[in-house]
Design an enzyme around this catalytic site. Structure first.
Site, short mmCIF file in Angstrom:
data_model
loop_
_atom_site.label_atom_id
_atom_site.label_comp_id
_atom_site.label_asym_id
_atom_site.label_seq_id
_atom_site.Cartn_x
_atom_site.Cartn_y
_atom_site.Cartn_z
N SER A 173 -10.14 -7.68 70.99
CA SER A 173 -8.70 -7.70 70.75
C SER A 173 -7.92 -6.69 71.58
O SER A 173 -6.72 -6.85 71.76
CB SER A 173 -8.42 -7.45 69.27
N HIS A 223 -10.27 -13.41 66.75
CA HIS A 223 -9.32 -13.70 67.83
C HIS A 223 -9.75 -14.93 68.64
O HIS A 223 -9.55 -15.00 69.85
CB HIS A 223 -9.14 -12.48 68.73
N LYS A 262 -4.99 -14.66 60.77
CA LYS A 262 -4.40 -14.68 62.11
C LYS A 262 -3.97 -16.12 62.44
O LYS A 262 -2.95 -16.56 61.95
CB LYS A 262 -5.39 -14.09 63.13
N1 PLP Z 1 -12.32 -8.37 63.17
C1 PLP Z 1 -11.44 -8.33 64.20
C2 PLP Z 1 -11.95 -8.54 65.59
C3 PLP Z 1 -10.08 -8.10 63.96
O1 PLP Z 1 -9.21 -8.06 64.96
C4 PLP Z 1 -9.65 -7.92 62.62
C5 PLP Z 1 -8.23 -7.65 62.31
O2 PLP Z 1 -7.52 -7.00 62.97
C6 PLP Z 1 -10.59 -7.97 61.60
C7 PLP Z 1 -11.92 -8.20 61.90
C8 PLP Z 1 -10.19 -7.82 60.17
O3 PLP Z 1 -9.56 -9.00 59.76
P1 PLP Z 1 -8.78 -9.04 58.38
O4 PLP Z 1 -7.35 -8.73 58.70
O5 PLP Z 1 -8.99 -10.42 57.85
O6 PLP Z 1 -9.39 -8.00 57.52
#
Ligand code: PLP
Length: 404
Positions: free
Chosen positions: A192, A220, A251
Site C-alpha cells: 500500500s 489492496h 476498501k
Molecule cells: N492489510 C492491509 C494491507 C491494509 O492496507 C489494511 C488497512 O489499511 C489492513 C490489512 C487492515 O484492514 P482493515 O481496515 O479491514 O482492518
C-alpha cells in the site's frame, strides 16, 4: 470560494496535523492517540463533489461505498436484521446473512470456505497464532502491512524476514527453514505504500520447490486486480497455488468495515475453533454485512466495474510521468508521487487542496527517511476530467515548489 471554505473545513478538522504526523504506520510506528483526524464534510466526500473537492486518497477503489444498490442493501439489512448482535459469532452472533456472506466470499475467491472478522487487522492478528506452532516457520516480506507483522509477533513460529520482493533472499530463507515442520510464506498481494505488486508467480514456484504454503493479504487487490477483480492471484494466474487469502470489506468492497480469511475448509474450521479475534470480538453488524454482500453480487454479475480501473490508472500514471513526476509501483491505482523531502510533500498536499484535490503527504516514519511522497489513489468513479484536473494541479503545484 467554496473550495477555499471546504479546504479550511478540512484543515480545521486536523488535516494538516494529520499530514504532519501521518497516518498510523505500516510496519509498526505511531501513536494513534496523539493524532487529530481530518473530518470529511459529508458521506459523499468518499469520492467527490458537494464540497467541490475531489478525493484522491480513499481506498474506495470501485466507488462502491456510495453505490445506490450497496447503500440500499445496507438499509434493508439494518431494517430486517437489526442494528447489531450484541454477541460474538459462536454465542448468538450468527445470522443467515453472516453465513451467506462467508459462502459468497469463498465463491468469489474460488476457495472452499471463508470466515468473517471485524476487520482484516483482526484476520491477520488471528491467523498465524492459530495455524503455526513453535515447530513451524513463517517467512514474511519486510514491507508487509503492520497487521501481518503484529499477527506474526503473536505466534510462536520461527520468524524469517526476507528483503522486499527479493526472490533470491526468499529462496535463501526457505532453504534455511527446511529444518522446520511447516513453512508459510506471507506477503501483501499489493503493497500500500509503494503501489507495487508481489511477484506471486515466483513466490508460488519457490513455495512448491521448498514445500511451503503461501498466504497473501489482498486488501489492496480484492475487487479490482485481475480480469474479474479476484485479486493478485487472478492477475498473476496463481489462483490454485495461493493457499490462504486475507482481505478487507473496508476498501473496494463497499468500504464499511470487516475482514475475512478464505482458503481450505479444514483451515477455516480450525480458525473457528482457535482464532482469538474471531472468538472474542463482536459479530459484524447486519448493515455492514448487507453492504459487503451487495458489493460482491455486483462484482460477480459483471466484470465491467473491476475492469474500469485499469485505463484510469494508466491515464494518471502516464500523464504524471510525462509531466516529469516519478510515480512508484506499476499498474496499480495506488500511485505514490515520489518527492523525497517531507516538507515538500506536506506543502504540496496543502496546495493541492487549495486547487480542489484532496491528497495526503506521507513522510517518515510512515515511509523511509528521504522517501516522502504524496500517495494518490485512483478510483473507478474518477472521471477522465477529474484525473486530468489532478494532473494539472500537480503540475502547477510542483512547478511552484520546485519539484519539477
Ligand atoms: N492489510 C492491509 C494491507 C491494509 O492496507 C489494511 C488497512 O489499511 C489492513 C490489512 C487492515 O484492514 P482493515 O481496515 O479491514 O482492518
Amino acid at each position: 470560494m467554496w473550495r477555499a471554505a471546504a479546504a479550511r473545513a478540512l484543515r480545521g478538522g486536523g488535516a494538516s496535523a494529520w499530514r504532519a504526523a501521518g497516518p498510523v504506520r505500516a510496519g509498526g510506528g505511531g501513536k494513534e492517540g496523539s493524532r487529530s483526524l481530518p473530518s470529511v464534510p459529508c458521506p459523499c466526500f468518499s469520492l467527490s463533489v458537494p464540497a467541490g473537492i475531489i478525493n484522491f486518497c480513499a481506498n474506495n477503489y470501485l466507488g462502491l461505498s456510495s453505490h445506490p444498490e450497496v447503500i440500499r442493501a445496507a438499509v434493508e439489512a439494518l431494517e430486517k436484521f437489526g442494528a447489531g448482535l450484541s454477541s460474538v459469532r459462536f454465542i448468538c452472533g450468527t445470522q443467515s446473512i453472516h453465513k451467506d456472506l462467508e459462502e459468497k466470499i469463498a465463491r468469489f475467491h474460488q476457495r472452499e470456505d471463508a470466515i468473517l472478522y471485524a476487520s482484516c487487522f483482526d484476520a491477520n492478528a488471528g491467523i498465524f497464532e492459530a495455524l503455526l506452532t513453535p515447530e513451524d516457520a513463517v517467512l514474511s516480506d519486510e514491507l508487509n502491512h503492520a497487521s501481518i507483522i503484529d499477527g506474526i509477533r503473536l505466534c510462536k513460529a520461527n520468524k524469517y524476514r526476507y528483503k522486499h520482493m527479493d526472490m533470491q533472499d526468499l529462496e535463501a530463507k526457505l532453504k534455511e527453514a527446511q529444518k522446520h515442520r511447516l513453512r508459510l510464506v506471507a506477503t501483501d498481494g499489493a503493497f500500500s505504500m509503494d503501489g507495487d505488486i508481489a511477484p506471486l508467480r515466483e513466490i508460488c514456484q519457490l513455495a512448491q520447490k521448498y514445500d511451503a504454503l503461501v498466504f497473501t493479504d489482498e486488501c489492496h487487490a480484492t475487487g479490482f486486480l485481475g480480469p474479474n477483480g479476484r485479486g493478485t492471484d487472478e492477475l498473476l494466474g496463481v489462483m490454485d497455488k495461493v493457499t490462504i487469502i486475507n482481505s478487507t470489506l473496508g476498501k473496494a468492497l463497499g468500504g464499511a468495515a470487516g475482514g475475512y480469511t478464505t482458503g481450505p475448509k479444514p483451515l477455516i474450521d480450525l480458525l473457528r475453533q482457535r482464532s482469538r479475534p474471531y472468538l472474542f470480538s463482536n459479530s459484524l453488524p447486519p448493515a455492514v454485512v448487507g453492504c459487503a454482500s451487495k458489493a460482491l453480487d455486483l462484482l460477480m454479475e459483471s466484470n465491467a466495474i473491476a475492469q474500469s480501473m485499469a485505463a484510469k490508472t494508466q491515464r494518471f500514471r502516464s500523464k504524471m510521468t510525462a509531466a516529469g513526476f516519478t510515480i512508484s509501483g506499476k499498474d496499480h491505482p495506488i500511485c505514490p508521487v515520489m518527492l523525497g523531502d517531507a516538507r515538500l510533500a506536506s506543502v504540496m498536499a496543502e496546495d493541492m487542496l487549495n486547487r480542489g484535490i484532496y491528497v495526503i503527504g506521507f513522510s517518515y516514519p510512515v515511509v523511509p527517511k528521504g522517501k516522502a511522497r504524496i500517495r494518490v489513489q485512483i478510483s473507478a468513479v474518477h472521471s477522465d476530467e477529474d484525473i486530468d484536473h489532478c494532473v494539472e494541479a500537480f503540475t502547477e503545484v510542483g512547478r511552484k515548489h520546485g519539484a519539477l
